[in-house]
Scaffold this motif. Structure first.
Motif: not given
Length: 621
Positions: A477, A483, A599, A619, A621
Motif C-alpha cells: 500500500w 486507506a 492492507v 481498497a 484512497k
C-alpha cells in the motif's frame, strides 16, 4: 458551594491542555472555570484534546465524573456534550450489594451474557453513563437527582438510550452503536427538553449539526441552583474495556429557546375552536380536533386520560395514524384508504382513570412509543413508513399539555463543538476479482502472518486451517496515511456437526508489531464487529473495542464490512451503517500514528473461523 450571586453564566471546555490522571477535578477549564466532580480512583485525565474516563476497579455512581456550576436555573440554558462513550452496553452483574464482580486483572468483569439469557429486570441492568443537569456536583444517585441522558446496558442490544426524569427513567432508543454522540439538554420555564445528534448514516440520530428532539420532562427538578455534569458508573462488557472520551463541553444561554423553543405545536388545554398557544386554531375534522403544522412532527408529548387518542400523520379522514388509550387497552392503528389496520395492541398496563403521559418518536419510518416512560408494544420500534410525510396532528377525548417538535433541528452556532471525523476514500486503487484460479491468488495476496492458507471457495476466497491463530494476507500500500477497505463477507452456514463461527475481516498493516484488524465476531453467543490494535508488539485482549450488531449479522447471509483508517483513527461500517469509531490513542494512550504499508484480508484469531468467504474486496484512497 458558591452562592447564587456567584453562579456561572456559561462554559466552554475543549480540553486543550493535558492534565495528569487524578488531577482533572480542581483543574481549570479552557474558559478558566474550575472543573468540579469526583475521581475516587484517579482515573480521569485530559490527553490529546479530550477528557478521558478510564474504567473503575470498583464500579458505582458517585465515584467518577466532572461537573460545572452552579448555574441559576433559567429557561433557554443549554448544556451540550460531544463525546464517545467507552461502550454503550457497559454493565455488570450484581453478585451481592457492594461487591463488584472482578476479572483476573482486578477490574470488574462486565458480564457475561449468560445471566441475561432468559429474563432480566431493572436489578440486572446497569446504567453506565449520565449526562445532564443535577442538583449537586457529586450526586450519589444521579438517576434520581438529575434530569439527564442515561445510557443503559441491555441483554441483547448494544445499549439503550434513556432519559432520567423527575418521574423515573424514560426509555428512548434501543441499540445505540459505539460512535460519537452530541448530547444536548435545555432548561425550560418548567422542565427540560433533550436532543442528540451523531454522524452520517446513524439509524437513530441525524448528522451534526442537525439534532433530533428525543424527550421532554415537563417537571422541575426542584433546586434553583443546578450543575451540568458527566458521570460514569462502569466501563466494560464481555471482558473488554474501553475508555470514555469527551471532546467538548458547552453551557450557554440560547435566547430563542426561552419560550416554546423548537416546538411546532404547544397547547396546555387543547379545545375545539380555540387558538393553541402555538400552532393555530383547533378545527373539527374526521376523527377529532386537528392542527396542521408546517412540517411533520418527530416528537409528540401529551397527557391523555382514557378514553382518548393522539392522532398524527394526518392527511384526511381516510389517512392517519392514531394511538388510542381506553380503560382496557392501548391500540396503535393506521387508517389508510378508508381501511383500518391495527398495527399493535396490548392491555392497558395502568387500568385507572388517572392521566398518563404518552410520548411518540417518529422519524417517518419507525415509531418509538412510551406510556409514562415505559415502551409500549415492544422494546423495538414499530416500523411504519406509510404517510411518513403527512403533517396533521389531532386529539380525541380528554387531553392536556400537548407539545410537538420537528424530526430534526439545527444546532445553534453558539453550541457547536466541532464535527466528528468521518472520511471515505474517493478513488479505487485495487478491486481484484476474487473467484480466480488458485495459482494466481498468491501472486496478488502475500502471506503476512499466521498459519492459515488462502484458498478458492465458491464465489470467492477463504482462509483455511487457521485454528485460533491470527492469519493475514496483504498487498503493498503506497498511501501510508489513509486507506478505505471494503469487503463482502459470507459467514458460514450452520452445521449440526460443528458450531459455525466467523472471524473474517480486514487489516491495516505497518509491521508484525503494529497493525489494526477489524473483523466480524459471529458465533452462538455473539453478533459483533471487533477492532483489535497491536502497538509496539503489545495487544491486550481486554482492550479490544467492539459493538454488538444483533439483528444485522447472520449465518449464511452476506454482509459488507467497510473500515476507513487514517493511521490515527478508524470508522467501521456494516452495510453502510456506522457501527464503531475509535482513535488509536483511545485504545492505548500515547499510541503513535500507524503507518499503513500493507492492507489485506484476515482472520482475527479471537475464536475459530469455520469457512467465511470473502466475496468482494475493494481498497480506496
Amino acid at each position: 458551594m458558591k452562592s447564587l450571586k456567584s453562579s456561572l453564566h456559561q462554559i466552554q471546555d475543549r480540553f486543550t491542555k493535558d492534565v495528569l490522571y487524578g488531577e482533572v477535578v480542581g483543574s481549570a477549564s479552557d474558559c478558566g472555570v474550575i472543573r468540579l466532580g469526583v475521581d475516587a480512583e484517579a482515573r480521569i485525565s485530559v490527553e490529546s484534546g479530550a477528557l478521558r474516563f478510564a474504567p473503575l476497579d470498583t464500579p458505582g455512581w458517585g465515584r467518577q465524573g466532572i461537573a460545572y456550576g452552579p448555574f441559576v436555573r433559567q429557561a433557554g440554558l443549554a448544556f451540550g456534550v460531544f463525546m464517545l462513550n467507552g461502550h454503550n452496553n457497559s454493565q455488570t452483574f450484581p453478585q451481592h450489594a457492594g461487591t463488584p464482580h472482578r476479572s483476573s486483572r482486578g477490574r470488574p468483569c462486565p458480564n457475561l451474557k449468560s445471566p441475561f439469557k432468559t429474563h432480566f429486570s431493572s436489578t440486572l441492568l446497569q446504567e453506565n453513563l449520565a449526562v445532564g443537569w443535577f442538583d449537586h456536583p457529586v450526586p450519589i444517585q444521579p438517576l434520581e437527582t438529575g434530569q439527564a441522558f442515561v445510557m443503559q446496558g441491555h441483554p441483547t442490544a448494544n445499549g439503550r438510550l434513556c432519559a432520567a426524569t423527575v418521574q423515573g427513567l424514560h426509555h428512548l432508543l434501543l441499540d445505540i452503536p459505539n460512535i460519537p454522540i452530541y448530547f444536548l439538554s435545555v432548561l425550560r420555564e418548567k422542565g427540560v427538553i433533550f436532543y442528540a445528534g451523531s454522524i452520517t448514516g446513524n439509524r437513530h440520530l441525524p448528522a451534526l449539526p442537525r439534532l433530533r428532539p428525543l424527550a421532554i420532562d415537563p417537571y422541575d427538578l426542584g433546586p434553583s441552583a443546578l450543575y451540568a455534569g458527566i458521570y460514569q458508573s462502569i466501563l466494560g462488557e464481555n471482558g473488554a474495556q474501553a475508555d470514555t472520551r469527551v471532546y467538548g463541553v458547552r453551557v450557554v444561554h440560547v435566547p430563542e429557546w426561552q419560550g416554546y423553543g423548537t416546538a411546532l405545536i404547544v397547547d396546555p388545554q387543547p379545545q375545539l375552536g380555540r387558538k393553541a398557544a402555538l400552532g393555530g386554531v383547533w378545527q373539527l375534522e374526521g376523527p377529532g380536533r386537528l392542527l396542521d403544522p408546517k412540517e411533520p412532527g418527530g416528537l409528540f408529548h401529551v397527557r391523555l386520560t382514557a378514553p382518548a387518542s393522539l392522532i398524527w400523520r394526518y392527511r384526511d379522514p381516510d389517512h392517519y395514524l392514531a394511538l388510542e388509550l381506553s380503560p382496557q387497552e392501548v391500540r396503535l392503528h393506521l387508517r389508510y384508504g378508508g381501511k383500518l389496520y391495527v398495527l399493535a395492541r396490548e392491555p392497558h398496563p395502568y387500568p385507572t382513570q388517572d392521566p398518563h403521559w404518552v410520548q411518540v418518536l417518529d422519524d417517518g419510518q419507525a415509531l418509538n412509543i412510551t406510556l409514562d416512560g415505559s415502551p409500549l408494544f415492544s422494546e423495538k420500534p414499530v416500523l411504519e413508513p406509510r404517510l411518513g410525510q403527512e403533517t396533521g396532528v389531532g386529539l380525541k377525548g380528554q387531553a392536556a399539555d400537548l407539545e410537538v417538535h420537528p424530526r430534526e433541528i439545527t444546532l445553534p452556532p453558539t453550541l457547536e463543538l466541532g464535527q466528528p471525523w468521518q472520511a471515505k476514500g474517493q478513488q479505487t486503487v485495487f478491486a481484484p476479482y476474487l473467484n480466480q484460479a488458485a495459482e494466481n491468488l498468491l501472486i496478488t495476496w502475500e502471506p503476512t502472518m499466521g498459519p492459515g492458507t488462502l484458498m478458492p471457495a465458491e464465489g470467492g476466497l477463504t482462509i483455511e486451517a487457521a485454528g485460533l491463530e491470527r492469519t493475514v494476507y496483504t498487498i503493498p500500500w503506497n498511501h501510508p496515511n489513509f486507506a478505505d477497505l471494503e469487503c463482502e463477507i459470507l459467514p458460514p452456514e450452520k452445521n449440526r456437526k460443528r458450531q459455525a463461527q466467523s472471524r473474517a475481516g480486514v487489516c491495516f498493516w505497518q509491521d508484525a508489531q503494529h497493525h489494526l484488524l477489524v473483523a466480524l465476531s459471529l458465533d452462538e453467543t455473539e453478533q459483533a464487529v471487533v477492532g483489535l490494535l497491536r502497538f509496539a508488539g503489545y495487544e491486550d485482549p481486554h482492550s479490544k473495542v467492539w459493538t454488538q450488531v444483533t439483528g444485522r449479522l447472520y449465518y449464511g447471509v452476506p454482509v459488507r464490512l467497510r473500515v476507513v483508517c487514517d493511521g490515527g483513527q478508524f470508522q467501521v461500517y456494516l452495510d453502510d451503517e456506522p457501527v464503531l469509531y475509535r482513535a488509536l490513542r483511545d485504545i492505548y494512550p500515547g499510541a503513535d500514528r500507524l503507518q499503513i504499508r500493507r492492507v489485506g484480508l484476515a482472520l482475527s484469531g479471537y475464536g475459530e473461523d469455520t469457512g467465511s468467504i470473502f466475496r468482494t474486496w475493494i481498497a480506496r484512497k
